[in-house]
Design a protein around this motif. Structure first.
Motif, PDB file in Angstrom:
ATOM      1  N   GLU A  33     -15.774   3.420 -10.547  1.00 35.96           N
ATOM      2  CA  GLU A  33     -16.738   3.276 -11.690  1.00 35.96           C
ATOM      3  C   GLU A  33     -15.937   2.523 -12.896  1.00 35.96           C
ATOM      4  N   LEU A  34     -16.675   1.736 -13.703  1.00 33.42           N
ATOM      5  CA  LEU A  34     -16.110   1.365 -14.554  1.00 33.42           C
ATOM      6  C   LEU A  34     -15.582   2.485 -15.854  1.00 33.42           C
ATOM      7  N   GLY A  35     -14.270   2.392 -16.182  1.00 34.86           N
ATOM      8  CA  GLY A  35     -13.734   3.368 -17.176  1.00 34.86           C
ATOM      9  C   GLY A  35     -12.998   4.489 -16.228  1.00 34.86           C
ATOM     10  N   GLU A  36     -12.872   4.401 -14.895  1.00 35.45           N
ATOM     11  CA  GLU A  36     -11.958   5.224 -14.238  1.00 35.45           C
ATOM     12  C   GLU A  36     -10.714   5.121 -14.085  1.00 35.45           C
ATOM     13  N   PHE A  37     -10.397   3.633 -14.441  1.00 30.79           N
ATOM     14  CA  PHE A  37      -8.879   3.280 -14.333  1.00 30.79           C
ATOM     15  C   PHE A  37      -8.538   3.508 -15.759  1.00 30.79           C
ATOM     16  N   ASP A  38      -7.363   4.296 -15.849  1.00 30.52           N
ATOM     17  CA  ASP A  38      -6.367   4.052 -16.908  1.00 30.52           C
ATOM     18  C   ASP A  38      -6.008   2.801 -17.205  1.00 30.52           C
ATOM     19  N   PRO A  39      -6.250   2.066 -18.237  1.00 33.49           N
ATOM     20  CA  PRO A  39      -6.094   0.646 -18.475  1.00 33.49           C
ATOM     21  C   PRO A  39      -4.524   0.310 -18.082  1.00 33.49           C
ATOM     22  N   GLU A  40      -3.760   1.420 -18.461  1.00 32.80           N
ATOM     23  CA  GLU A  40      -2.092   1.308 -18.101  1.00 32.80           C
ATOM     24  C   GLU A  40      -1.855   1.230 -16.791  1.00 32.80           C
ATOM     25  N   THR A  41      -2.681   1.413 -15.663  1.00 31.58           N
ATOM     26  CA  THR A  41      -2.538   1.537 -14.312  1.00 31.58           C
ATOM     27  C   THR A  41      -3.004   0.162 -13.741  1.00 31.58           C
ATOM     28  N   VAL A  42      -3.756  -0.592 -14.366  1.00 30.80           N
ATOM     29  CA  VAL A  42      -4.310  -1.861 -13.740  1.00 30.80           C
ATOM     30  C   VAL A  42      -3.190  -2.716 -13.636  1.00 30.80           C
ATOM     31  N   VAL A  43      -3.222  -3.296 -12.253  1.00 32.20           N
ATOM     32  CA  VAL A  43      -1.996  -4.277 -12.126  1.00 32.20           C
ATOM     33  C   VAL A  43      -2.664  -5.728 -12.115  1.00 32.20           C
ATOM     34  N   THR A  44      -3.804  -6.106 -11.442  1.00 35.55           N
ATOM     35  CA  THR A  44      -4.253  -7.438 -11.587  1.00 35.55           C
ATOM     36  C   THR A  44      -5.587  -7.144 -12.326  1.00 35.55           C
ATOM     37  N   PRO A  45      -5.568  -7.705 -13.723  1.00 37.36           N
ATOM     38  CA  PRO A  45      -7.108  -7.540 -14.577  1.00 37.36           C
ATOM     39  C   PRO A  45      -8.033  -8.428 -13.963  1.00 37.36           C
ATOM     40  N   GLY A  46      -9.062  -7.956 -14.076  1.00 43.16           N
ATOM     41  CA  GLY A  46     -10.266  -8.656 -13.455  1.00 43.16           C
ATOM     42  C   GLY A  46     -10.536 -10.177 -14.074  1.00 43.16           C
ATOM     43  N   ILE A  47      -9.864 -10.543 -14.989  1.00 44.41           N
ATOM     44  CA  ILE A  47      -9.954 -12.065 -15.520  1.00 44.41           C
ATOM     45  C   ILE A  47      -9.408 -12.850 -14.296  1.00 44.41           C
ATOM     46  N   HIS A  48      -8.626 -12.329 -13.571  1.00 42.02           N
ATOM     47  CA  HIS A  48      -8.013 -13.029 -12.484  1.00 42.02           C
ATOM     48  C   HIS A  48      -8.580 -12.957 -11.086  1.00 42.02           C
ATOM     49  N   VAL A  49      -9.765 -12.324 -11.148  1.00 42.69           N
ATOM     50  CA  VAL A  49     -10.468 -11.983  -9.825  1.00 42.69           C
ATOM     51  C   VAL A  49     -11.557 -12.841  -9.889  1.00 42.69           C
ATOM     52  N   ASN A  50     -12.065 -13.192  -8.982  1.00 48.29           N
ATOM     53  CA  ASN A  50     -13.356 -13.688  -8.851  1.00 48.29           C
ATOM     54  C   ASN A  50     -14.315 -12.903  -8.216  1.00 48.29           C
ATOM     55  N   GLN A  51     -14.014 -12.361  -6.945  1.00 49.26           N
ATOM     56  CA  GLN A  51     -14.682 -11.499  -6.017  1.00 49.26           C
ATOM     57  C   GLN A  51     -14.091 -10.242  -5.451  1.00 49.26           C
ATOM     58  N   ILE A  52     -14.379  -9.273  -5.280  1.00 47.99           N
ATOM     59  CA  ILE A  52     -13.809  -8.242  -4.209  1.00 47.99           C
ATOM     60  C   ILE A  52     -14.775  -7.889  -3.218  1.00 47.99           C
ATOM     61  N   VAL A  53     -14.380  -7.361  -2.114  1.00 48.05           N
ATOM     62  CA  VAL A  53     -15.042  -6.920  -0.797  1.00 48.05           C
ATOM     63  C   VAL A  53     -14.551  -5.518  -0.616  1.00 48.05           C
ATOM     64  N   ARG A  54     -15.197  -4.543  -0.305  1.00 47.52           N
ATOM     65  CA  ARG A  54     -15.074  -3.301  -0.138  1.00 47.52           C
ATOM     66  C   ARG A  54     -14.803  -3.392   1.581  1.00 47.52           C
ATOM     67  N   ILE A  55     -13.523  -2.830   1.996  1.00 50.64           N
ATOM     68  CA  ILE A  55     -13.366  -2.694   3.562  1.00 50.64           C
ATOM     69  C   ILE A  55     -13.052  -1.266   3.918  1.00 50.64           C
ATOM     70  N   ALA A  56     -13.402  -0.912   5.141  1.00 50.74           N
ATOM     71  CA  ALA A  56     -13.012   0.422   5.763  1.00 50.74           C
ATOM     72  C   ALA A  56     -11.530   0.539   6.046  1.00 50.74           C
ATOM     73  N   ARG A  57     -10.817   1.664   5.913  1.00 54.13           N
ATOM     74  CA  ARG A  57      -9.372   1.867   6.431  1.00 54.13           C
ATOM     75  C   ARG A  57      -9.669   2.042   7.915  1.00 54.13           C
ATOM     76  N   THR A  58      -8.603   1.256   8.617  1.00 44.02           N
ATOM     77  CA  THR A  58      -8.427   1.332  10.011  1.00 44.02           C
ATOM     78  C   THR A  58      -7.566   2.613  10.546  1.00 44.02           C
ATOM     79  N   GLN A  59      -8.008   3.270  11.134  1.00 47.17           N
ATOM     80  CA  GLN A  59      -7.248   4.466  11.862  1.00 47.17           C
ATOM     81  C   GLN A  59      -6.364   4.092  13.008  1.00 47.17           C
ATOM     82  N   THR A  60      -5.420   4.454  13.127  1.00 44.61           N
ATOM     83  CA  THR A  60      -4.495   4.025  14.198  1.00 44.61           C
ATOM     84  C   THR A  60      -5.017   5.263  15.238  1.00 44.61           C
ATOM     85  N   GLN A  61      -4.160   4.912  16.491  1.00 39.32           N
ATOM     86  CA  GLN A  61      -4.525   5.755  17.716  1.00 39.32           C
ATOM     87  C   GLN A  61      -4.218   7.177  17.572  1.00 39.32           C
ATOM     88  N   ALA A  62      -3.070   7.314  16.851  1.00 38.29           N
ATOM     89  CA  ALA A  62      -2.528   8.784  16.337  1.00 38.29           C
ATOM     90  C   ALA A  62      -3.449   9.517  15.358  1.00 38.29           C
TER      91      ALA A  62
END
Length: 242
Positions: A207-236
């Motif tokens: 949610e907006l505001g959940e990031f501490d601003p000091e922890t943001v590495v790439t600010p949204g001004i440099h990003v056009n779109q994001i896509v959520r993907i699931a994590r991939t589990q290994t066989q282990a």
């Protein structure tokens, strides 16, 4: 929390409905910056989406030139890439690149790793070029301007601009702010700055505001779109490394 709006009054939401939708406008001949260092931080889902999208005659910028038969190697094998710009093209499992390059079907621009990162950073920072001692006096300086500065040789390197950057992040919000998982960060931040359009995958949308601003590495001004993907589990039963 206030809602950031565009000039037309629309609330900013950079979450794409799918990878296909995010990459639909990729043009033939585009320069595509692909994050990753070896297999760490490779945006595999976005590369697969680019293969499905069908753009051809691409120039791809990455630290490596593909591993095995998946990811970047699959893009090369599909015949979609005209030129690779990278610092470490050959390794034990780079057979796809090796075969294409040796048969004259693929161009290569070899760039020392530090120069590669700085050329990308220079593009994002609006720097027209920079002088570096790396590569001076070698074949990599052939055809480039050189200077002696304070008694030391330097070669002029130009920025690398991208039409599209594909990067893998860990978490993001709908404004496009991103954080990364450990070494998966690698080239992502500078590539996001250097491209006209940046698409990132994330495993979690916060949610907006959940990031501490000091922890943001790439600010949204440099990003056009994001896509959520699931994590991939290994066989282990664990998770694949970033």
């Amino acid at each position: 929390m206030f809602a950031l709006r565009t000039e037309k009054g629309h609330v900013i939401n950079k979450i794409a409905e799918s990878i296909a939708a995010a990459l639909a406008d990729t043009q033939d001949g585009a320069t595509v910056l692909i994050g990753g260092f070896g297999t760490s931080g490779i945006p595999g889902e976005l590369i697969d989406g680019l293969i499905e999208q069908g753009a051809r005659d691409l120039t791809v910028v990455n630290n490596n030139a593909g591993n095995g038969e998946t990811g970047l190697a699959a893009l090369l094998k599909a015949g979609r890439v005209r030129k690779v710009v990278c610092s470490f093209p050959r390794q034990a499992d780079s057979q796809v690149f090796d075969g294409l390059y040796r048969s004259g079907k693929l161009e290569l621009e070899l760039v020392p790793q530090g120069n590669l990162a700085e050329r990308l950073r220079a593009a994002g920072a609006g720097i027209g070029g920079f002088f570096t001692p790396t590569g001076y006096g070698t074949e990599l300086a052939k055809g480039k301007e050189t200077r002696i500065i304070n008694g030391k040789g330097y070669v002029l390197e130009e920025p690398i601009h991208g039409d599209l950057a594909l990067i893998k992040a860990e978490r993001g919000d709908r404004w496009g702010n991103l954080t990364y998982r450990k070494a998966a960060r690698n080239f992502g931040p500078v590539m996001a700055m250097a491209a006209r359009k940046t698409v990132a995958t994330v495993h979690e949308i916060v949610e907006l505001g959940e990031f501490d601003p000091e922890t943001v590495v790439t600010p949204g001004i440099h990003v056009n779109q994001i896509v959520r993907i699931a994590r991939t589990q290994t066989q282990a039963g664990g998770f694949k490394a970033a």
